[in-house]
Enzyme design. Sequence first.
Site, PDB file in Angstrom:
ATOM      1  N   GLY A  55      30.903 -26.272 -57.706  1.00  9.61           N
ATOM      2  CA  GLY A  55      30.360 -27.430 -58.420  1.00  9.61           C
ATOM      3  C   GLY A  55      30.233 -27.267 -59.922  1.00  9.61           C
ATOM      4  O   GLY A  55      30.346 -28.231 -60.673  1.00  9.61           O
ATOM      5  N   ASP A 114      18.815 -29.899 -56.835  1.00 11.59           N
ATOM      6  CA  ASP A 114      18.444 -30.921 -55.853  1.00 11.59           C
ATOM      7  C   ASP A 114      17.249 -30.417 -55.046  1.00 11.59           C
ATOM      8  O   ASP A 114      16.115 -30.516 -55.498  1.00 11.59           O
ATOM      9  CB  ASP A 114      19.659 -31.251 -54.988  1.00 11.59           C
ATOM     10  CG  ASP A 114      19.379 -32.360 -53.983  1.00 11.59           C
ATOM     11  OD1 ASP A 114      18.356 -33.053 -54.131  1.00 11.59           O
ATOM     12  OD2 ASP A 114      20.173 -32.545 -53.042  1.00 11.59           O
ATOM     13  N   GLY A 116      16.523 -27.401 -54.559  1.00 13.10           N
ATOM     14  CA  GLY A 116      16.054 -26.168 -55.205  1.00 13.10           C
ATOM     15  C   GLY A 116      16.382 -24.914 -54.405  1.00 13.10           C
ATOM     16  O   GLY A 116      16.165 -23.800 -54.880  1.00 13.10           O
ATOM     17  N   LEU A 119      19.311 -22.571 -56.192  1.00 10.00           N
ATOM     18  CA  LEU A 119      18.923 -21.851 -57.403  1.00 10.00           C
ATOM     19  C   LEU A 119      17.722 -20.963 -57.143  1.00 10.00           C
ATOM     20  O   LEU A 119      17.579 -19.917 -57.778  1.00 10.00           O
ATOM     21  CB  LEU A 119      18.667 -22.856 -58.534  1.00 10.00           C
ATOM     22  CG  LEU A 119      19.976 -23.501 -59.016  1.00 10.00           C
ATOM     23  CD1 LEU A 119      19.717 -24.673 -59.944  1.00 10.00           C
ATOM     24  CD2 LEU A 119      20.855 -22.456 -59.710  1.00 10.00           C
ATOM     25  N   ARG A 178      35.852 -34.187 -57.509  1.00  7.14           N
ATOM     26  CA  ARG A 178      35.383 -33.242 -58.538  1.00  7.14           C
ATOM     27  C   ARG A 178      36.057 -33.492 -59.878  1.00  7.14           C
ATOM     28  O   ARG A 178      35.523 -33.170 -60.928  1.00  7.14           O
ATOM     29  CB  ARG A 178      35.685 -31.796 -58.116  1.00  7.14           C
ATOM     30  CG  ARG A 178      34.916 -31.308 -56.907  1.00  7.14           C
ATOM     31  CD  ARG A 178      35.058 -29.797 -56.790  1.00  7.14           C
ATOM     32  NE  ARG A 178      34.714 -29.286 -55.472  1.00  7.14           N
ATOM     33  CZ  ARG A 178      33.478 -28.989 -55.078  1.00  7.14           C
ATOM     34  NH1 ARG A 178      32.458 -29.195 -55.890  1.00  7.14           N
ATOM     35  NH2 ARG A 178      33.256 -28.498 -53.883  1.00  7.14           N
TER      36      ARG A 178
HETATM   37  P1  IMP Z   1      20.104 -27.640 -53.603  1.00  4.73           P
HETATM   38  O1  IMP Z   1      20.207 -26.263 -53.025  1.00  4.73           O
HETATM   39  O2  IMP Z   1      19.673 -28.669 -52.601  1.00  4.73           O
HETATM   40  O3  IMP Z   1      19.323 -27.725 -54.907  1.00  4.73           O
HETATM   41  O4  IMP Z   1      21.565 -28.137 -53.869  1.00  4.73           O
HETATM   42  C1  IMP Z   1      22.348 -27.569 -54.742  1.00  4.73           C
HETATM   43  C2  IMP Z   1      23.801 -27.818 -54.459  1.00  4.73           C
HETATM   44  O5  IMP Z   1      24.054 -28.914 -53.587  1.00  4.73           O
HETATM   45  C3  IMP Z   1      24.393 -28.188 -55.774  1.00  4.73           C
HETATM   46  O6  IMP Z   1      24.813 -27.022 -56.453  1.00  4.73           O
HETATM   47  C4  IMP Z   1      25.527 -29.090 -55.386  1.00  4.73           C
HETATM   48  O7  IMP Z   1      26.680 -28.326 -55.167  1.00  4.73           O
HETATM   49  C5  IMP Z   1      25.094 -29.731 -54.097  1.00  4.73           C
HETATM   50  N1  IMP Z   1      24.547 -31.080 -54.364  1.00  4.73           N
HETATM   51  C6  IMP Z   1      23.254 -31.454 -54.445  1.00  4.73           C
HETATM   52  N2  IMP Z   1      23.128 -32.766 -54.730  1.00  4.73           N
HETATM   53  C7  IMP Z   1      24.396 -33.232 -54.831  1.00  4.73           C
HETATM   54  C8  IMP Z   1      24.951 -34.538 -55.129  1.00  4.73           C
HETATM   55  O8  IMP Z   1      24.265 -35.546 -55.373  1.00  4.73           O
HETATM   56  N3  IMP Z   1      26.312 -34.612 -55.139  1.00  4.73           N
HETATM   57  C9  IMP Z   1      27.123 -33.545 -54.892  1.00  4.73           C
HETATM   58  N4  IMP Z   1      26.655 -32.318 -54.623  1.00  4.73           N
HETATM   59  C10 IMP Z   1      25.301 -32.166 -54.595  1.00  4.73           C
HETATM   60 MG    MG Z   2      26.747 -26.236 -55.957  1.00  3.00          MG
END
Ligand code: IMP
Ligand code: MG
Length: 193
Positions: A55, A114, A116, A119, A178
């Site tokens: 991403g 998103d 979290g 990260l 992408r």
């Molecule tokens: P988290 O672990 O839920 O914070 O998600 C992180 C990863 O989910 C990001 O690095 C993205 O690759 C993917 N992601 C989260 N939200 C979106 C979105 O709205 N569109 C596309 N990919 C997303």
């Molecule tokens: Mg990602």
Amino acid sequence: MALSVQRVLIGREAIARRVEEVGRQISMDLERQRAELEGRGEPVGPVVLVPVLTGALVFVSDLIRSMPVSMSIRPVTLSSYPGTATTSQGVTVQGGVPTDLRGARVLVVDDILDSGRTLGLLRRLIEAQQPQSVGIAVLLTKLKPSGRAEEVRVEYSCFEIGDEFVVGYGLDYDGLYRNLPYVAAMGEGPAAG
Ligand code: IMP
Ligand code: MG
């Protein structure tokens, strides 16, 4: 109904301006950190960028070109949204997290904060190696009125967006979109012309 690209949220020029601004800010902060360390006679660790693939591919490639800083780049591959999922399914590490970050000044670069989980996990894995410092830069922060699964400190964020699924500028839906040069919202209904 199938999801499709509905509307542009952040256009190409706005992204370019903001990413350049954040790149300069990060560089200034790294320079200040270097001067402070030198002033105290402490060693200055190397700058290591850790982009989260796939991403952050587009974001990091623009970001580093507004960072006139000596750095190395050590990508990591993590995944939390397999296939057509639009909510996090739990994070899996697919490519090796760099293991030699002790003493380094690390900057993790990701597309979006998103839930979290991604990260949060990465910060823990990196901090366990005792780097000199760790910062996180994201293109997007998704505002979550109901709270994140994991609260993560993010030092640099280019844009805040609402709690919706977005694609483009590196972000995908089922592996696609992408390469769109802007960030767009996905939704139900006929594709935007
Ligand atoms: P988290 O672990 O839920 O914070 O998600 C992180 C990863 O989910 C990001 O690095 C993205 O690759 C993917 N992601 C989260 N939200 C979106 C979105 O709205 N569109 C596309 N990919 C997303
Ligand atoms: Mg990602």
